[in-house]
Design an enzyme around this catalytic site. Structure first.
Site, PDB file in Angstrom:
ATOM      1  N   CYS A   1       0.804  -1.219   0.000  1.00  0.00           N
ATOM      2  CA  CYS A   1       0.000   0.000   0.000  1.00  0.00           C
ATOM      3  C   CYS A   1       0.840   1.274   0.000  1.00  0.00           C
ATOM      4  CB  CYS A   1      -0.947  -0.005   1.198  1.00  0.00           C
ATOM      5  SG  CYS A   1      -1.960  -1.495   1.294  1.00  0.00           S
TER       6      CYS A   1
ATOM      7  N   HIS B   1      -2.889   6.613   2.697  1.00  0.00           N
ATOM      8  CA  HIS B   1      -3.429   5.350   2.197  1.00  0.00           C
ATOM      9  C   HIS B   1      -4.783   5.109   2.845  1.00  0.00           C
ATOM     10  CE1 HIS B   1      -4.242   1.241   1.395  1.00  0.00           C
ATOM     11  NE2 HIS B   1      -3.900   0.824   2.600  1.00  0.00           N
TER      12      HIS B   1
ATOM     13  N   ASN C   1     -10.517  -0.323   0.501  1.00  0.00           N
ATOM     14  CA  ASN C   1      -9.052  -0.318   0.506  1.00  0.00           C
ATOM     15  C   ASN C   1      -8.572  -0.886  -0.824  1.00  0.00           C
ATOM     16  OD1 ASN C   1      -6.326  -0.980   0.808  1.00  0.00           O
ATOM     17  ND2 ASN C   1      -6.539  -1.515   2.962  1.00  0.00           N
TER      18      ASN C   1
END
Length: 342
Positions: free
Chosen positions: A129, A267, A297
């Site tokens: 990520c 993120h 996500n």
């Protein structure tokens, strides 16, 4: 055997050297929507439970024959169309992804073919990520050499392909998407990356991993399931403490305070993590750029998706200061502060 102890890194006291300017951005998400109500039919969960703990209402899922490369190509098309960019003369392609269609050729090599760039370097970055912001750091370094003038940086993941949809603690989180930015050499002018920071806490690597092979991280056994495995509680603890410290290092390097940052684009792991980070660092909720509610996500794609949403809506304007900070598997974090010029 004895090893020399490394000299601790000094706290940065000046802005990062930069010759990079972001001259275009594009993004893409699949058409298929997986709502919380859909997940209620798959695992023991509820819309209210998911929203309360994650802030996610829905996420986008790739079609049966839609792969990470397809997401990447659509994001590139979107960028080239909106900014009227020719990409055949790109000098280098960097793709951040944890879900490549093929290990080799790399996704970056396939992008070179897609855009018709015949004399072009290419590399995939595996920083989970944190990959997109790490890719921009690497792109800036390439431009600083003076050997490269145009670098395409992409963050893309089809996380649904590695998600265990019998595990209610992880399947509620993840979606698919891609985002791309074009970095171009700023010529005689100073670049627009004002600060950069990265670090890796490898002792926590076993808290989130993906493996097809039985192995160990330290003394911790790795399950070769081919699916993403995550200890959400431990990742949350690490993020709130270590990532907030990393963002503060990033701010110190730029000489800016949280109040001088226009937008905070972390993120998008989980809305609760984002809120805890913002509070700990000193950002207000009004400064946060987030794509979590609609997209979930999306790993390496989450930051460019959130930033591009702000561009499309008119929230993000020229001369705004944007702090982008990725964090995840590794446990790795990478952040940049950018003066926006589009």
């Amino acid at each position: 055997m004895h090893f020399l102890k490394p000299t601790p890194k000094p706290t940065p006291s000046h802005c990062v050297q930069s010759q990079a300017t972001i001259t275009a951005i594009g993004s893409y998400v699949p058409d298929r929507i997986l709502s919380n109500e859909d997940l209620e039919k798959m695992v023991d969960t509820s819309h209210e439970w998911i929203v309360q703990r994650t802030g996610i209402h829905e996420r986008r899922i790739s079609g049966e024959n839609e792969y990470t490369s397809d997401l990447i190509f659509r994001a590139i098309d979107d960028m080239a169309r909106r900014y009227d960019k020719q990409l055949h003369d790109t000098d280098y392609v960097i793709v951040a992804t944890s879900t490549p269609d093929t290990i080799f050729p790399s996704m970056a090599a396939r992008v070179c073919g897609y855009i018709g760039a015949r004399e072009c370097g290419s590399v995939d970055v595996q920083a989970a990520c944190a990959g997109f912001t790490a890719g921009i750091q690497l792109g800036n370094a390439l431009l600083l050499t003076g050997q490269y003038r145009k670098v395409l940086v992409i963050g893309a993941d089809a996380i649904s392909r590695i998600t265990d949809y019998t595990d209610r603690t992880t399947c509620i989180l993840f979606g698919d998407g891609a985002g791309a930015v074009l970095l171009e050499h700023s010529g005689n002018k100073e670049g627009h990356i004002l600060s950069a920071y990265s670090s890796t806490d490898s002792g926590g690597g076993h808290h989130v991993y993906l493996s097809n092979e039985a192995s160990h991280i330290g003394e911790h056994e790795i399950i070769p399931s081919g699916k993403l495995v995550q200890n959400g509680r431990e990742v949350y603890r690490w993020a709130v403490s270590h990532v907030s410290a990393g963002v503060n290092r990033l701010l110190e390097g730029s000489g800016l305070s949280p109040q001088e940052i226009t937008w905070f684009a972390p993120h998008n792991a989980n809305a609760r993590i984002i809120e805890a980070l913002a509070e700990r660092i000193g950002f207000t909720n009004e400064q946060i750029l987030s794509s979590i509610a609609r997209y979930g996500n999306t790993s390496a794609a989450s930051i460019p998706l959130a930033v591009d949403d702000a561009v499309r809506s008119g929230k993000l304007k020229q001369e705004d200061i944007v702090l982008m900070h990725g964090f995840g598997g590794g446990l790795t974090q990478a952040g940049i502060i950018v003066r926006w010029t589009l």
